[in-house]
Write a protein that holds these residues in place. Structure first.
Motif, PDB file in Angstrom:
ATOM      1  N   ILE A  67      28.777   6.381  -8.193  1.00  0.00           N
ATOM      2  CA  ILE A  67      30.078   6.604  -7.564  1.00  0.00           C
ATOM      3  C   ILE A  67      31.003   5.418  -7.802  1.00  0.00           C
ATOM      4  CG2 ILE A  67      31.235   6.834  -5.335  1.00  0.00           C
ATOM      5  CD1 ILE A  67      28.949   8.567  -4.404  1.00  0.00           C
ATOM      6  N   LEU A  68      30.450   4.189  -7.760  1.00  0.00           N
ATOM      7  CA  LEU A  68      31.286   3.007  -7.964  1.00  0.00           C
ATOM      8  C   LEU A  68      31.931   3.027  -9.346  1.00  0.00           C
ATOM      9  CD1 LEU A  68      32.259   0.399  -6.648  1.00  0.00           C
ATOM     10  CD2 LEU A  68      30.323  -0.781  -7.722  1.00  0.00           C
ATOM     11  N   ASN A  69      31.147   3.373 -10.377  1.00  0.00           N
ATOM     12  CA  ASN A  69      31.715   3.475 -11.730  1.00  0.00           C
ATOM     13  C   ASN A  69      32.799   4.547 -11.786  1.00  0.00           C
ATOM     14  OD1 ASN A  69      30.095   1.481 -12.748  1.00  0.00           O
ATOM     15  ND2 ASN A  69      28.531   2.880 -13.539  1.00  0.00           N
ATOM     16  N   TRP A  70      32.551   5.646 -11.097  1.00  0.00           N
ATOM     17  CA  TRP A  70      33.521   6.745 -11.106  1.00  0.00           C
ATOM     18  C   TRP A  70      34.835   6.314 -10.468  1.00  0.00           C
ATOM     19  CZ3 TRP A  70      36.166   9.479  -7.383  1.00  0.00           C
ATOM     20  CH2 TRP A  70      36.787  10.662  -7.807  1.00  0.00           C
ATOM     21  N   ILE A  71      34.745   5.609  -9.317  1.00  0.00           N
ATOM     22  CA  ILE A  71      35.954   5.135  -8.640  1.00  0.00           C
ATOM     23  C   ILE A  71      36.718   4.160  -9.533  1.00  0.00           C
ATOM     24  CG2 ILE A  71      36.811   3.782  -6.682  1.00  0.00           C
ATOM     25  CD1 ILE A  71      34.423   4.908  -5.080  1.00  0.00           C
ATOM     26  N   THR A  72      35.987   3.246 -10.171  1.00  0.00           N
ATOM     27  CA  THR A  72      36.615   2.231 -11.014  1.00  0.00           C
ATOM     28  C   THR A  72      37.306   2.855 -12.217  1.00  0.00           C
ATOM     29  OG1 THR A  72      34.903   0.658 -10.344  1.00  0.00           O
ATOM     30  CG2 THR A  72      36.215   0.094 -12.291  1.00  0.00           C
ATOM     31  N   SER A  73      36.637   3.823 -12.839  1.00  0.00           N
ATOM     32  CA  SER A  73      37.184   4.415 -14.064  1.00  0.00           C
ATOM     33  C   SER A  73      38.263   5.456 -13.792  1.00  0.00           C
ATOM     34  CB  SER A  73      36.058   5.056 -14.894  1.00  0.00           C
ATOM     35  OG  SER A  73      35.433   6.093 -14.151  1.00  0.00           O
ATOM     36  N   SER A  74      38.303   6.020 -12.569  1.00  0.00           N
ATOM     37  CA  SER A  74      39.282   7.080 -12.288  1.00  0.00           C
ATOM     38  C   SER A  74      40.707   6.554 -12.254  1.00  0.00           C
ATOM     39  CB  SER A  74      38.962   7.759 -10.958  1.00  0.00           C
ATOM     40  OG  SER A  74      39.262   6.897  -9.868  1.00  0.00           O
ATOM     41  N   GLY A  75      40.886   5.330 -11.760  1.00  0.00           N
ATOM     42  CA  GLY A  75      42.216   4.748 -11.672  1.00  0.00           C
ATOM     43  C   GLY A  75      43.118   5.412 -10.649  1.00  0.00           C
ATOM     44  N   LYS A  76      42.549   6.253  -9.779  1.00  0.00           N
ATOM     45  CA  LYS A  76      43.361   7.017  -8.832  1.00  0.00           C
ATOM     46  C   LYS A  76      43.231   6.545  -7.383  1.00  0.00           C
ATOM     47  CE  LYS A  76      43.219  11.389 -11.403  1.00  0.00           C
ATOM     48  NZ  LYS A  76      42.821  12.815 -11.330  1.00  0.00           N
ATOM     49  N   HIS A  77      42.236   5.715  -7.104  1.00  0.00           N
ATOM     50  CA  HIS A  77      41.928   5.398  -5.707  1.00  0.00           C
ATOM     51  C   HIS A  77      41.929   3.890  -5.492  1.00  0.00           C
ATOM     52  CE1 HIS A  77      40.992   9.629  -5.366  1.00  0.00           C
ATOM     53  NE2 HIS A  77      40.165   9.510  -6.391  1.00  0.00           N
ATOM     54  N   ASP A 111      45.283   7.436  -0.926  1.00  0.00           N
ATOM     55  CA  ASP A 111      45.795   6.071  -0.767  1.00  0.00           C
ATOM     56  C   ASP A 111      46.867   5.953   0.306  1.00  0.00           C
ATOM     57  OD1 ASP A 111      44.083   5.099  -2.631  1.00  0.00           O
ATOM     58  OD2 ASP A 111      45.572   4.728  -4.204  1.00  0.00           O
ATOM     59  N   GLU A 112      47.761   6.953   0.388  1.00  0.00           N
ATOM     60  CA  GLU A 112      48.860   6.880   1.348  1.00  0.00           C
ATOM     61  C   GLU A 112      48.348   6.761   2.783  1.00  0.00           C
ATOM     62  OE1 GLU A 112      48.522   9.009  -1.036  1.00  0.00           O
ATOM     63  OE2 GLU A 112      50.304   8.961  -2.301  1.00  0.00           O
ATOM     64  N   GLU A 113      47.256   7.478   3.077  1.00  0.00           N
ATOM     65  CA  GLU A 113      46.704   7.441   4.431  1.00  0.00           C
ATOM     66  C   GLU A 113      45.972   6.136   4.702  1.00  0.00           C
ATOM     67  OE1 GLU A 113      47.017   9.667   7.036  1.00  0.00           O
ATOM     68  OE2 GLU A 113      48.590  10.428   5.720  1.00  0.00           O
ATOM     69  N   ILE A 114      45.311   5.592   3.697  1.00  0.00           N
ATOM     70  CA  ILE A 114      44.620   4.310   3.880  1.00  0.00           C
ATOM     71  C   ILE A 114      45.633   3.209   4.191  1.00  0.00           C
ATOM     72  CG2 ILE A 114      43.199   2.552   2.748  1.00  0.00           C
ATOM     73  CD1 ILE A 114      41.850   4.778   1.173  1.00  0.00           C
ATOM     74  N   ASP A 134      42.520  14.311   3.026  1.00  0.00           N
ATOM     75  CA  ASP A 134      43.942  14.000   3.199  1.00  0.00           C
ATOM     76  C   ASP A 134      44.236  13.023   4.321  1.00  0.00           C
ATOM     77  OD1 ASP A 134      43.454  15.600   5.378  1.00  0.00           O
ATOM     78  OD2 ASP A 134      45.107  17.001   5.012  1.00  0.00           O
ATOM     79  N   LYS A 135      43.203  12.487   4.987  1.00  0.00           N
ATOM     80  CA  LYS A 135      43.428  11.465   6.005  1.00  0.00           C
ATOM     81  C   LYS A 135      42.158  10.654   6.236  1.00  0.00           C
ATOM     82  CE  LYS A 135      44.736  14.465   9.022  1.00  0.00           C
ATOM     83  NZ  LYS A 135      45.259  15.099  10.248  1.00  0.00           N
TER      84      LYS A 135
END
Length: 660
Positions: free
Chosen positions: A40-50, A83-86, A161-162
């Protein structure tokens, strides 16, 4: 090929079940399979969306969770808020509540119902399915919607979404609903300041009913006044419990939810209402609709409570903290109007609060001198604002009477007694209101304007409030819309739409000034009994020239004639006929006569912006009006359709006989 008509009946429900399962699967968020990442960590890093979520992972407090997500042997379910909710969330101690130790797809989460998150001593996460016409079907985690689902190796990542707000617990096991109500300090923050509700449950012997829930929703009032406390019995308490887990975001706003207060004497349904505050914040309300009877100290009707803190998960469902009890009330009409005067009734409250005569009535607060209030919405006010301002400038007395028309002093009228009451004098001098109920909706008519209740039977300690969609006494729509909206003129509207050559458009023309004698539902029912074929011809749209001829006989162009005007006339010219007016010796009873047909005016002076409607109890027609010439029969499209249909049925019958 012949159909197998002897297919076993058991296959029919099986086929429906398979179709439902397929539809349900299509509505769930579709998984997006990862191609390059096993963790999951690799996925988050490579997605560039979060980016914001990645920043949370890099904080010292979340170092352990980041390490887990970097392991390919750890296959969890992770919920990532957008991201907006975070950015809106100041706390950083929430990440562990977004992680489940095993992988689950959205569909599998629904099967779980609820499960504890990875974080120690956190309340369970609950899962539900919600559907609305705008967004379609979605799976929810507490009050957060899953908007994307991704399969990452053997793990699952769901974008929500939140940010989830999951309370911490004193013990490792989540309390049940009744345990939380009895000991709210088990959760931090507790959200419940006192145990008044718990004391009432114990006093009325209702604890077992709360404990027997396996997956329930508990609406727990934050405050209960001494006045209200004395009126609450076991049935009222059970009206705060729904026998299924309902999370605020997945509740359907148009669906009533049945509570456990369901007996031969009483039923209570709950509905959700959402409003957006001036600051953009979403506020959830719960409306309670009570029908039947309970103890003599209670007034039944509709009540509403605001959700102060929702979606608190417990072992056997979910708890919502509300600001006050449901079903019972301790607010006056003045309290309600003042509260709603900040929002949905802003214009109404401003007007009646500044008029001494109306302000004194709704502020009286005396249960022995009750008041019924018909409060128009802001939208209703906007539709007639210019007319109302003009009347205020030109005729102060009339303006005040129009506002007083919305009050009954010393009387209670609601959807339960309106059909028996029929009519009462309003607060305005010599001006009456009439009442009716259709499909359980209350209608009120005053000075020729009929309004429907959009929210009715709101009980107060000193009366009842109804929210209506029109300002009484000031027309805001043309005759065409009046017919469409009035359940007592429904058939006339339906026939008018089939009058040929867009006949009904005359009634919708706002620049005209007309009078329309509209047959009532009773008039059509009488025709159906006396002449079924005529009724069918008119209501089903056969031979349109005949329909148009009959409708024109009921229409006066370029002249709006009130009942007083009719009473002073002997004859009235309609589009194609001359009608004779008979004035009865009884007060203001007027009969309209065409040849041998007599129709009594049963409802007078229904005002529209382009004229006046008079409801009559008989259709002004003769048998000759329904004669059909050969040319008419040949040119009538419905006639040819019937001929084609009959021919088709004969051919189909011939084929079936041939097969056998």
């Amino acid at each position: 090929m012949l159909l197998p008509f002897n297919v076993p009946k058991l296959l029919v429900p099986l086929a429906f079940a398979m179709c439902y399962a397929l539809l349900f699967t299509l509505l769930l968020p579709m998984p997006c399979h990862s191609q390059n990442s096993d963790t999951i960590l690799n996925w988050i890093t490579s997605s560039g969306k979060h980016e914001e979520f990645a920043n949370i992972l890099n904080e010292e407090v979340n170092k352990g969770i980041k390490g887990l997500l970097s392991l390919d042997v750890f296959t969890p379910t992770l919920f990532i808020p957008i991201d907006e909710e975070i950015k809106r969330t100041s706390s950083r101690d929430w990440l562990s509540s977004h992680l489940i130790g095993k992988p689950y797809s959205a569909k599998e989460l629904l099967g779980l119902g609820s499960t504890p998150p990875q974080g120690k001593k956190r309340a369970n996460l609950g899962f539900s399915y919600g559907y609305n016409s705008t967004t379609g079907g979605s799976v929810y985690v507490l009050d957060a919607k899953i908007i994307e689902s991704h399969k990452v190796g053997e793990s699952w990542v769901h974008i929500i979404d939140k940010v989830l707000t999951v309370p911490t617990m004193e013990s490792a096991v989540a309390p049940s609903g009744i345990e939380f109500i009895n000991y709210p300090s088990q959760y931090q923050p507790s959200y419940l300041e006192n145990t008044q509700f718990s004391a009432l449950i114990n006093r009325t012997g209702s604890e077992r009913s709360f404990s027997e829930c396996t997956a329930c929703t508990f609406f727990v009032p934050l405050r209960i006044s001494e006045y209200t406390r004395g009126k609450i019995d076991k049935q009222v308490l059970l009206g705060h419990v729904v026998d299924r887990a309902l999370y605020s975001s997945s509740m359907n706003v148009s669906m009533p939810y049945v509570t456990k207060a369901l007996s031969d004497e009483l039923s209570v349904n709950l509905t959700k209402q959402v409003r957006i505050a001036a600051n953009g914040q979403k506020i959830v309300y719960i409306n309670a609709i009570a029908k039947g009877k309970t103890n003599d100290r209670m007034k039944l009707g509709n009540t509403r409570a605001k959700v102060i803190r929702g979606d608190i998960p417990v072992k056997n469902g979910v708890v919502h903290i509300i600001d006050k009890p449901l079903i019972t009330t301790d607010i006056t009409t003045a309290d309600y109007l003042r509260e709603e005067g900040q929002d949905s009734l802003k214009e109404f409250f401003s007007l009646v609060n500044n008029l001494r005569a109306t302000q004194e009535v709704f502020s009286r607060g005396d249960p022995d001198s009750p008041v019924t209030v018909f409060a128009f919405t802001n939208e209703a006010y906007e539709a007639v604002k210019d007319d109302l301002e003009y009347i205020k400038r030109e005729n102060t007395s009339l303006y005040e009477d129009l506002l007083k028309l919305h009050f009954l002093d010393g009387k209670i009228v609601n959807s339960y007694n309106a059909e028996q009451v029929k009519e009462y004098s309003s607060l305005a001098t010599n001006r009456k209101l009439s009442f009716s109920v259709s499909d359980e909706r209350l209608y009120v008519e005053g000075e020729g304007v009929k309004a429907a209740a959009v929210l009715q039977d709101i009980v107060a300690t000193n009366g009842v409030v109804h929210i209506i969609n029109k300002v009484l006494g000031i027309p805001s729509s043309p005759i065409k819309e009046k017919l469409r909206e009035d359940p007592k003129l429904h058939t006339t509207f339906r026939v008018s739409t089939r009058g040929g050559t867009n006949w009904i458009d005359k009634l919708g023309d706002r620049d005209r000034n007309i009078t329309f004698f509209a047959p009532s539902e009773d008039a059509w029912a009488k025709l159906k009994i006396e002449n079924p074929s005529a009724y069918k011809q008119l209501t089903e749209g056969f031979y349109l020239p005949n329909t148009e001829r009959i409708l024109n006989r009921h229409l006066v162009l370029n002249r709006a004639i009130s009942l007083d005007g009719l009473a002073k006339s002997s004859d009235i010219e309609t589009v194609n006929s001359k009608l004779h007016v008979e004035n009865s010796t009884s007060e203001q009873e007027v009969v309209i006569k065409y040849m041998q047909t007599r129709a009594k005016v049963t409802r007078k002076d229904i005002k529209a912006i382009n004229g006046i409607i008079h409801e009559i109890d008989t259709i002004l027609m003769q048998d000759a009006d329904l004669e059909v010439s050969p040319e008419m029969a040949r040119s009538d499209p419905n006639s040819s359709s019937r001929l084609y249909l009959n021919s088709s049925l004969l051919i189909l019958l011939f084929i079936v006989i041939s097969l056998y």
